[in-house]
Design an enzyme around this catalytic site. Sequence first.
Site, PDB file in Angstrom:
ATOM      1  N   LYS A  37      24.844  61.783  -3.503  1.00 41.85           N
ATOM      2  CA  LYS A  37      23.703  61.167  -2.816  1.00 41.85           C
ATOM      3  C   LYS A  37      24.217  60.100  -1.678  1.00 41.85           C
ATOM      4  CE  LYS A  37      22.925  57.390  -6.227  1.00 41.85           C
ATOM      5  NZ  LYS A  37      22.142  56.876  -6.811  1.00 41.85           N
ATOM      6  N   ARG A  38      25.482  59.520  -1.882  1.00 37.26           N
ATOM      7  CA  ARG A  38      25.935  58.596  -0.539  1.00 37.26           C
ATOM      8  C   ARG A  38      26.184  59.518   0.533  1.00 37.26           C
ATOM      9  NH1 ARG A  38      28.850  55.851  -4.912  1.00 37.26           N
ATOM     10  NH2 ARG A  38      28.542  53.589  -4.780  1.00 37.26           N
ATOM     11  N   GLY A  43      32.500  58.729  -4.621  1.00 35.55           N
ATOM     12  CA  GLY A  43      31.911  57.727  -5.693  1.00 35.55           C
ATOM     13  C   GLY A  43      32.268  56.355  -5.429  1.00 35.55           C
ATOM     14  N   VAL A 182      39.686  43.090 -16.352  1.00 35.97           N
ATOM     15  CA  VAL A 182      40.554  43.663 -15.012  1.00 35.97           C
ATOM     16  C   VAL A 182      39.771  43.317 -13.863  1.00 35.97           C
ATOM     17  CG1 VAL A 182      41.392  45.545 -14.003  1.00 35.97           C
ATOM     18  CG2 VAL A 182      41.396  45.413 -16.714  1.00 35.97           C
ATOM     19  N   LEU A 319      38.149  54.737 -16.421  1.00 34.80           N
ATOM     20  CA  LEU A 319      39.181  54.747 -15.837  1.00 34.80           C
ATOM     21  C   LEU A 319      39.375  55.869 -14.732  1.00 34.80           C
ATOM     22  CD1 LEU A 319      42.129  53.637 -17.922  1.00 34.80           C
ATOM     23  CD2 LEU A 319      40.908  52.220 -16.362  1.00 34.80           C
ATOM     24  N   HIS A 444      70.621  51.559 -10.584  1.00 36.11           N
ATOM     25  CA  HIS A 444      70.937  49.899 -10.474  1.00 36.11           C
ATOM     26  C   HIS A 444      71.079  49.788  -8.944  1.00 36.11           C
ATOM     27  CE1 HIS A 444      72.720  46.054 -11.203  1.00 36.11           C
ATOM     28  NE2 HIS A 444      73.423  46.203 -10.480  1.00 36.11           N
TER      29      HIS A 444
END
Length: 465
Positions: A37-38, A43, A182, A319, A444
């Site tokens: 719909k956007r 999203g 978060v 997530l 390293h």
Amino acid sequence: MTDAPSYDVIVIGSGPGGYVCAIRCAQLGLKTACVEKRDTLGGTCLNVGCIPSKALLQASEKFHEAEHALAAFGVKVGKPELDLPTMMKHKDAVVESNTKGVEFLFKKNKIDWLKGEGKVAAPGVVEVAGKTYNAKNIVIATGSDVASLPGITIDEKRIVSSTGAIALESVPKHLVVIGGGVIGLELGAVWGRLGAKVTVVEYLDRILPTMDADLSKEAKKIFGKQGMEFKLESKVTSVKDNGKGVTLSVEPAKGGAAETIEADIVLVAVGRKAYTDGLGLDSVGVERDERGRIKTDAHFQSNVKGIFAIGDVIAGPMLAHKAEDEGVILAEMIAGQTGHIDYNLVPSVVYTWPEVASVGQTEDQVKAANAQYKVGKFPFSANGRARAMNATEGFVKIIADAKSDRVLGVHIIGPEAGTLIAEAVIAMEFGASSEDIARTCHAHPTLEEAVKEAALAVDGRPLHM
């Protein structure tokens, strides 16, 4: 309905779970459409969530680094000047690039974008903006919406959600964040770096309450040094716009005298809720749980045949990467293949600086299971690359089974923790022991050596501390 356009799969929602599911369906030869719909695809995540917040986190970190950190490297820049409109343009450009990218992928994979609000009109039938479409399989991937608290009205002006917090027109003098999770910590970090006083009010006794307790403790210490103030075991009982700012009433969670806090902006960051209303689910008999999430079986199918759900609208961590994996697996199942996701191995990352990342079981969870375990920890202060970066705060913590040595959980707070956790996820996917990680040659000097050293520490033999 026979004359309506027909598809093998119609996905409702174009967030990370939805658009990835649609792409994988198309790759597998299924005629696919996606409802959004956007005006743009992607999203919440791409438009007002993950992507824009990370753009601001990166930009604000650059500003903070110029003001506080570069001089230590011999780089003198003077006092930096904040150009907030340009910073916001950077955020908007990143969002546009990503959403346009999804639109390109839809065209590349011949996925039809059905523009408008979608709902399930009947099993096998989707209605979008007054038009009807037939689908052998319907996938609900509508994501989640902002959750609030009783009596608090979010106006996205002075009392804002994450959506309003990424679009402030000026830096608040005092930002109060309700919720020490978060989202609250990330957006609090953005505005704190740009000059705001930030106060975090958390109902529980620690921030990042779902993560390992050692990470929570270390994060509070580090963020406190950065200027964040914390009111733990506290509850907000009222939030009122007083015309010039916001007045909050805060009480101890267990009861007691209230205190008043004045703020310019209040960010409500108490979590998110499944976006499942208005989709016609009740009319076709799709069952939902007490939190509004769609009940599904191990194949993501609801109790109504042919109607599936993935991502934030079903149980599990909210997530984007979890939703993406589910979308791919579901697409492959619809195409007659198989798929699998281990929910214990979905990593979680907090994109503050330093970053916080976690995968697998926390130490408290291992204890609760009465398992015998060993822990190895290694601080970034003993890592050569971290010293070179002036980024020595934090540590890597590995929890392994005492008998088999199989890695049960990895928890990192430090530079690039979100990148470092990937090694742990891969290792755990293949059932690795801490010795497997310890005996793997790490380049390293790199931050990754801290992961190896933590693995060595499980056996009590770290080399560099």
